[in-house]
Design a protein around this motif. Structure first.
Motif, PDB file in Angstrom:
ATOM      1  N   SER A   1      16.998  -0.215  13.039  1.00 34.30           N
ATOM      2  CA  SER A   1      16.404   0.844  13.859  1.00 34.30           C
ATOM      3  C   SER A   1      15.354   1.619  13.067  1.00 34.30           C
ATOM      4  CB  SER A   1      17.495   1.785  14.359  1.00 34.30           C
ATOM      5  OG  SER A   1      16.947   2.850  15.101  1.00 34.30           O
ATOM      6  N   LYS A   2      15.656   1.907  11.802  1.00 38.05           N
ATOM      7  CA  LYS A   2      14.694   2.619  10.962  1.00 38.05           C
ATOM      8  C   LYS A   2      13.433   1.780  10.743  1.00 38.05           C
ATOM      9  CE  LYS A   2      18.209   5.280   8.481  1.00 38.05           C
ATOM     10  NZ  LYS A   2      18.853   5.535   7.163  1.00 38.05           N
ATOM     11  N   VAL A   3      13.649   0.477  10.455  1.00 36.29           N
ATOM     12  CA  VAL A   3      12.505  -0.410  10.238  1.00 36.29           C
ATOM     13  C   VAL A   3      11.653  -0.501  11.499  1.00 36.29           C
ATOM     14  CG1 VAL A   3      11.825  -2.784   9.745  1.00 36.29           C
ATOM     15  CG2 VAL A   3      13.662  -1.720   8.429  1.00 36.29           C
ATOM     16  N   ALA A   4      12.291  -0.676  12.654  1.00 34.27           N
ATOM     17  CA  ALA A   4      11.557  -0.794  13.915  1.00 34.27           C
ATOM     18  C   ALA A   4      10.775   0.474  14.212  1.00 34.27           C
ATOM     19  CB  ALA A   4      12.531  -1.108  15.052  1.00 34.27           C
ATOM     20  N   ASP A   5      11.358   1.625  13.908  1.00 37.37           N
ATOM     21  CA  ASP A   5      10.688   2.896  14.172  1.00 37.37           C
ATOM     22  C   ASP A   5       9.415   3.027  13.335  1.00 37.37           C
ATOM     23  OD1 ASP A   5      10.616   5.560  15.378  1.00 37.37           O
ATOM     24  OD2 ASP A   5      11.006   6.273  13.352  1.00 37.37           O
ATOM     25  N   ARG A   6       9.460   2.532  12.087  1.00 38.25           N
ATOM     26  CA  ARG A   6       8.312   2.675  11.201  1.00 38.25           C
ATOM     27  C   ARG A   6       7.257   1.591  11.420  1.00 38.25           C
ATOM     28  NH1 ARG A   6      11.672   4.066   5.608  1.00 38.25           N
ATOM     29  NH2 ARG A   6      12.437   6.117   6.302  1.00 38.25           N
ATOM     30  N   ALA A   7       7.680   0.412  11.887  1.00 41.53           N
ATOM     31  CA  ALA A   7       6.748  -0.703  12.020  1.00 41.53           C
ATOM     32  C   ALA A   7       6.209  -0.876  13.435  1.00 41.53           C
ATOM     33  CB  ALA A   7       7.426  -2.003  11.575  1.00 41.53           C
ATOM     34  N   ALA A   8       6.689  -0.074  14.370  1.00 40.06           N
ATOM     35  CA  ALA A   8       6.308  -0.278  15.773  1.00 40.06           C
ATOM     36  C   ALA A   8       4.818  -0.090  16.000  1.00 40.06           C
ATOM     37  CB  ALA A   8       7.108   0.667  16.666  1.00 40.06           C
ATOM     38  N   ASP A   9       4.167   0.769  15.220  1.00 40.06           N
ATOM     39  CA  ASP A   9       2.755   1.060  15.437  1.00 40.06           C
ATOM     40  C   ASP A   9       1.834   0.177  14.604  1.00 40.06           C
ATOM     41  OD1 ASP A   9       3.451   3.095  17.192  1.00 40.06           O
ATOM     42  OD2 ASP A   9       3.608   4.570  15.573  1.00 40.06           O
ATOM     43  N   ASP A  10       2.400  -0.717  13.814  1.00 45.45           N
ATOM     44  CA  ASP A  10       1.605  -1.590  12.952  1.00 45.45           C
ATOM     45  C   ASP A  10       1.748  -3.028  13.440  1.00 45.45           C
ATOM     46  OD1 ASP A  10       0.572  -3.199  10.871  1.00 45.45           O
ATOM     47  OD2 ASP A  10       0.983  -1.633   9.393  1.00 45.45           O
ATOM     48  N   GLU A  11       0.696  -3.582  14.038  1.00 55.82           N
ATOM     49  CA  GLU A  11       0.766  -4.912  14.634  1.00 55.82           C
ATOM     50  C   GLU A  11       1.071  -5.976  13.583  1.00 55.82           C
ATOM     51  OE1 GLU A  11       0.669  -7.825  17.586  1.00 55.82           O
ATOM     52  OE2 GLU A  11       0.622  -5.627  17.784  1.00 55.82           O
ATOM     53  N   GLY A  12       0.458  -5.868  12.409  1.00 57.89           N
ATOM     54  CA  GLY A  12       0.679  -6.867  11.370  1.00 57.89           C
ATOM     55  C   GLY A  12       2.108  -6.879  10.864  1.00 57.89           C
ATOM     56  N   ARG A  13       2.626  -5.700  10.553  1.00 56.19           N
ATOM     57  CA  ARG A  13       4.007  -5.630  10.078  1.00 56.19           C
ATOM     58  C   ARG A  13       4.986  -6.055  11.173  1.00 56.19           C
ATOM     59  NH1 ARG A  13       5.262  -3.238   5.365  1.00 56.19           N
ATOM     60  NH2 ARG A  13       3.613  -2.140   4.222  1.00 56.19           N
ATOM     61  N   TYR A  14       4.664  -5.685  12.418  1.00 58.01           N
ATOM     62  CA  TYR A  14       5.522  -6.094  13.545  1.00 58.01           C
ATOM     63  C   TYR A  14       5.635  -7.611  13.607  1.00 58.01           C
ATOM     64  CZ  TYR A  14       6.361  -7.612  18.340  1.00 58.01           C
ATOM     65  OH  TYR A  14       6.808  -8.287  19.438  1.00 58.01           O
ATOM     66  N   CYS A  15       4.513  -8.315  13.531  1.00 62.43           N
ATOM     67  CA  CYS A  15       4.541  -9.778  13.609  1.00 62.43           C
ATOM     68  C   CYS A  15       5.285 -10.386  12.428  1.00 62.43           C
ATOM     69  CB  CYS A  15       3.105 -10.314  13.666  1.00 62.43           C
ATOM     70  SG  CYS A  15       2.207  -9.870  15.175  1.00 62.43           S
ATOM     71  N   ALA A  16       5.072  -9.833  11.232  1.00 63.22           N
ATOM     72  CA  ALA A  16       5.746 -10.364  10.047  1.00 63.22           C
ATOM     73  C   ALA A  16       7.259 -10.194  10.154  1.00 63.22           C
ATOM     74  CB  ALA A  16       5.211  -9.667   8.794  1.00 63.22           C
ATOM     75  N   ILE A  17       7.676  -9.027  10.606  1.00 65.90           N
ATOM     76  CA  ILE A  17       9.121  -8.761  10.723  1.00 65.90           C
ATOM     77  C   ILE A  17       9.740  -9.640  11.802  1.00 65.90           C
ATOM     78  CG2 ILE A  17      10.820  -7.015  11.393  1.00 65.90           C
ATOM     79  CD1 ILE A  17       8.998  -4.936  10.041  1.00 65.90           C
ATOM     80  N   MET A  18       9.049  -9.811  12.937  1.00 64.27           N
ATOM     81  CA  MET A  18       9.580 -10.638  14.008  1.00 64.27           C
ATOM     82  C   MET A  18       9.676 -12.090  13.569  1.00 64.27           C
ATOM     83  SD  MET A  18      10.443  -8.686  16.440  1.00 64.27           S
ATOM     84  CE  MET A  18      10.781  -9.958  17.653  1.00 64.27           C
ATOM     85  N   ASP A  19       8.701 -12.570  12.785  1.00 67.08           N
ATOM     86  CA  ASP A  19       8.775 -13.941  12.263  1.00 67.08           C
ATOM     87  C   ASP A  19       9.963 -14.105  11.329  1.00 67.08           C
ATOM     88  OD1 ASP A  19       6.535 -14.603  13.696  1.00 67.08           O
ATOM     89  OD2 ASP A  19       5.138 -14.341  12.016  1.00 67.08           O
ATOM     90  N   TRP A  20      10.176 -13.108  10.490  1.00 67.51           N
ATOM     91  CA  TRP A  20      11.317 -13.177   9.560  1.00 67.51           C
ATOM     92  C   TRP A  20      12.637 -13.179  10.318  1.00 67.51           C
ATOM     93  CZ3 TRP A  20      15.353  -9.799   8.559  1.00 67.51           C
ATOM     94  CH2 TRP A  20      16.116 -10.092   7.426  1.00 67.51           C
ATOM     95  N   ILE A  21      12.730 -12.353  11.342  1.00 68.79           N
ATOM     96  CA  ILE A  21      13.955 -12.310  12.144  1.00 68.79           C
ATOM     97  C   ILE A  21      14.190 -13.649  12.830  1.00 68.79           C
ATOM     98  CG2 ILE A  21      14.999 -11.279  14.195  1.00 68.79           C
ATOM     99  CD1 ILE A  21      13.759  -8.624  13.392  1.00 68.79           C
ATOM    100  N   GLU A  22      13.141 -14.269  13.330  1.00 72.67           N
ATOM    101  CA  GLU A  22      13.286 -15.564  13.998  1.00 72.67           C
ATOM    102  C   GLU A  22      13.778 -16.627  13.022  1.00 72.67           C
ATOM    103  OE1 GLU A  22      13.386 -18.170  17.105  1.00 72.67           O
ATOM    104  OE2 GLU A  22      13.031 -15.996  17.138  1.00 72.67           O
TER     105      GLU A  22
END
Length: 791
Positions: free
Chosen positions: A623-644
């Motif tokens: 939840s903390k990570v999502a809150d901080r990365a939600a506004d950053d498209e690049g970090r969002y994509c990187a985190i979603m790829d890692w989760i996948e």
């Protein structure tokens, strides 16, 4: 990727034609069909492969048999369709046989562990003797699983008192619909029931004793006492946590006690001791559950409470007019001032004088005496005048009130500090506070748990009020230094009360002053607005200049701890700029460090397994990570790829099937807890039965009931004779059965005790179809589903 060494090579040349299975179709490309010779790394791989195939085809599976060698190593396993076999039941002649899924289906696969260290499919039989449906696969038990997220949501909502159906609907909405749920409502309900059983233990009495013992071990200041009867059955319970005990040192001077709140399945009244904190909020000072409302029970409860509070009795206690309470207070608290709840007394006026021709005048006279009498003599003279005026000498209720006038009339009590309380409204407000947490079927253990959650909410409200008084300040309404004194040290809520007296001074006039041996006596007239009319009321204020002591006939300071406007007017008249310390009570100050505010509220929470705790930790971190990365498209994509990537890797090592079981977290039991029995349902006090004149409507309804009972008494005869008329045997109301012969609707109603008046509204030619009609009787009458009609 699958742990299959033979699958791809064995299925390279499989065509992409459509394979028809049962009532629906599946594509060969979407499902790898089991074949003899397929190899897997382990038995789990075999199960997962067959489970995916079964899900795609649309049938349930189960492990039918397995064989282990002498070393206990699994060597052979057979997986079958869950509809394999036949149920052997002794109820084959039962009129209500239970449904079964077993149809003798032969579909199965078998696999064994070979010498090369692989699991190999030996036998494959794919034909089913029943229809299959991929769209229904999610409903089969082998495919249902409660996720950790759903479990936690259900458990948290259950603890918060949210009804189950709302919790389940919330989970459905969050999943995006029923088709995306991995479980059904029954699974969720079973899980909640299992969690409750684990929390409650064998019985309520043993569970609550174990719970209290565990709380005492965790919190040294936790106090409890359990009273048993001669049969070792739980009779009364009292408990108080350390915060309540510390708060009593600050706010235990005046308490209210009330037992009019039913909260549990044993009808044991909830008996809270309630005080007032420095914000004017209600604060719990211990509470109990009692089985009876007699003197002995209250003596036990009061003595236990007194012992818990280190033998310090309150200065004042407010209750209703219960004789048993009064006797117990005289025994346990002989030096405590006992006051009756004024509201409970005045609310009885319509009941006691509703018949009187002058009831309105009597109501007005009693209210005037109660609220406007400043002196004892004034009240007694007015009371005698009222009795004579309305000839109420023979009214025993009023006579009893007059004999006990020192327990409820304000002018007899206002010289004692009551923290502004004259009723048990504090207790009732606490009772209302618990309404969102408990209900009439709440068990004792659940009640105690919910009590602590409600208490935690109370503590949070006090903490927020402390914060508000710490960080904010209400501006002064006047320029007097005395008001600034209170502004600096009082809590916001109490300063507002003081400020109201300073601003109310403008309605006060000093008419005269006279000197005496005790000081100067002033007559103060106040203009009071009552509705649309203004009333003038006189007050007498005595002021000793040397000692700077002031006493008003309204005794607001003595009663509430707030200096009244009449006294303020006199002090200002005498050029007093600094309020004496004796009139600034420590009780209402915000700059005092109180011990109870440093005591944490500990309570048992979720039945957490180590895995569930890890799940919670990860959810909070994500939840903390999502809150901080939600506004950053690049970090969002990187985190979603890692989760996948992580999700794919974890899916390969996921257990073969979901489990709804909860790890058994046992609670140490007290050696004597096994001998404690659950309490009996308590009998509440109530008014004795009275004979009264019944209305014509009530008499008519009773006659109809008697006539209906007579019809029911002849039901056996009706059943026997109805067979000659073509009417089958009819079950009693509220039962359901299938009809196998056509018969008239009116005949059915008569046979079930329904009055002739109703049957005359139904055409006698109305026949109920055979075989397919289910007739249901409930409290509202007959219901015919296939006809779409109700009574």
């Amino acid at each position: 990727m699958e742990d299959v060494s033979f699958v791809e090579s064995e299925n390279e040349n499989v065509d992409n034609n459509v394979n028809v299975v049962g009532e629906e179709t599946i594509e060969r490309d979407d499902c790898i069909v089991p074949e003899v010779g397929m190899q897997f790394n382990d038995e789990k791989g075999v199960y997962d492969f067959y489970a995916r195939y079964a899900y795609a085809v649309g049938f349930p599976i189960r492990k039918r048999s397995s064989t282990k060698d002498d070393d206990g190593v699994l060597r052979y396993v057979t997986l079958t369709c869950s509809r394999e076999g036949r149920r052997n039941s002794n109820t084959s002649t039962s009129m209500k046989p239970q449904p079964t899924i077993q149809t003798g289906c032969k579909a199965r696969i078998s696999a064994s562990f070979d010498i090369h260290g692989y699991w190999k499919i030996n036998t494959v039989y794919l034909d089913h003797n029943h229809k299959t449906s991929p769209t229904k696969s999610r409903l089969y038990r082998c495919n249902r699983e409660l996720s950790a997220q759903v479990k936690r949501k259900l458990e948290v909502n259950d603890m918060a008192g949210i009804p189950f159906h709302k919790s389940f609907n919330s989970a459905v909405v969050e999943a995006g619909g029923y088709e995306n749920m991995t479980c059904i409502e029954k699974d969720c309900r079973n899980y909640i029931e299992q969690v409750r059983r684990l929390r409650l233990g064998e019985g309520d009495a043993a569970a609550i004793q174990s719970y209290f013992s565990k709380m005492q071990a965790r919190c040294s200041g936790f106090y409890f006492s359990i009273d048993l009867d001669d049969d070792s059955r739980l009779k009364n319970v009292f408990w108080a946590d350390n915060r309540c005990r510390q708060a009593y040192k600050e706010f235990g001077d005046v308490v209210t006690f009330d037992t009019t709140y039913l909260t549990n399945k044993y009808d044991m009244p909830f008996a809270p001791f309630v005080g007032v904190n420095h914000h004017g909020q209600s604060t719990l000072l211990g509470c109990g559950l009692v089985s009876n409302e007699d003197t002995d029970t209250f003596v036990w409860l009061f003595k236990t409470w007194l012992q818990c509070m280190h033998g310090l009795a309150p200065h004042g206690i407010i209750t209703d007019q219960d004789r048993a309470m009064q006797n117990a207070i005289q025994i346990v608290f002989p030096n405590t001032r006992h006051r009756w709840c004024l509201w409970h007394i005045l609310k009885k006026l319509p009941e006691k004088f509703g018949y009187h021709v002058d009831k309105s005048s009597i109501f007005s006279a009693i209210h005037t005496l109660v609220y406007d009498s400043q002196f004892v003599e004034e009240f007694e003279e007015g009371w005698k005048l009222m009795i004579d005026t309305y000839d109420l000498h023979e009214n025993y209720w009023l006579s009893g009130l007059y004999e006990n006038r020192g327990r409820w009339v304000p002018c007899f009590l206002k010289t004692t500090f009551w923290a502004g309380m004259s009723t048990t409204q504090r207790s009732e407000s606490v009772n209302a506070f618990f309404d969102g947490y408990v209900h009439s079927k709440t068990s004792l253990k659940q009640f105690v748990e919910q009590y602590e959650r409600a208490l935690r909410s109370k503590v949070e409200k006090e903490f927020q009020a402390d914060y508000k008084s710490f960080s904010q300040m209400v501006p002064c309404a006047t320029t007097y230094e005395m008001e600034k004194q209170f502004q600096k040290v009082y809590t916001i809520s109490k300063f507002r009360e003081v400020q109201g007296e300073f601003t109310g001074k403008v309605y006060c006039d000093l008419l005269s002053a006279s000197e005496g041996h005790m000081g100067t006596t002033y007559e103060v007239r106040e203009d009071i607005l009552l509705g649309d009319r203004r009333k003038k009321k006189m007050f007498v204020v005595s002021f000793n200049t040397e000692k700077c002591e002031i006493i008003c006939s309204c005794h607001l300071f003595e009663f509430r701890g707030i200096v009244c406007r009449h006294a303020i007017a006199v002090l200002i008249r005498n050029d007093v700029t600094v309020m004496p310390d004796r009139y600034i009570l420590r009780r209402w100050r915000r700059d005092v460090n109180r011990a109870h505010t440093r005591v944490a509220v500990n309570y048992d929470g979720l039945a957490s397994t180590p895995g569930q705790l890890r799940y919670d930790d990860m959810c909070q971190a994500f939840s903390k990570v999502a809150d901080r990365a939600a506004d950053d498209e690049g970090r969002y994509c990187a985190i979603m790829d890692w989760i996948e990537i992580q999700n794919k890797e974890l899916s390969l090592v996921k257990p073969s099937s979901g489990s709804n079981n909860i790890s058994q977290c046992t609670v140490p039991q007290d050696p004597m807890s096994g001998s404690v029995k659950d309490p009996k349902s308590s009998k509440r006090k109530g008014a004795p039965k009275r004979k009264r004149i019944k209305g014509s409507l009530e008499v008519s309804a009773k006659k109809s009931k008697v006539r209906s009972d007579r019809i029911k008494g002849k039901r056996q005869t009706l059943r026997q004779s109805s067979m000659d008329d073509g009417v089958p045997e009819v079950l009693p109301p509220r039962q359901q059965h299938a009809m196998t012969m056509p018969f008239s609707y009116s005949q059915l109603l008569l046979a079930n005790g329904v009055s002739h008046e109703f049957t005359q509204q139904v055409p006698s030619s109305t026949l109920i179809p055979p075989m397919t009609t289910n007739v249901i009787f409930n409290s509202q009458g007959p219901y015919l589903p296939h006809h779409g009609g109700t009574n």
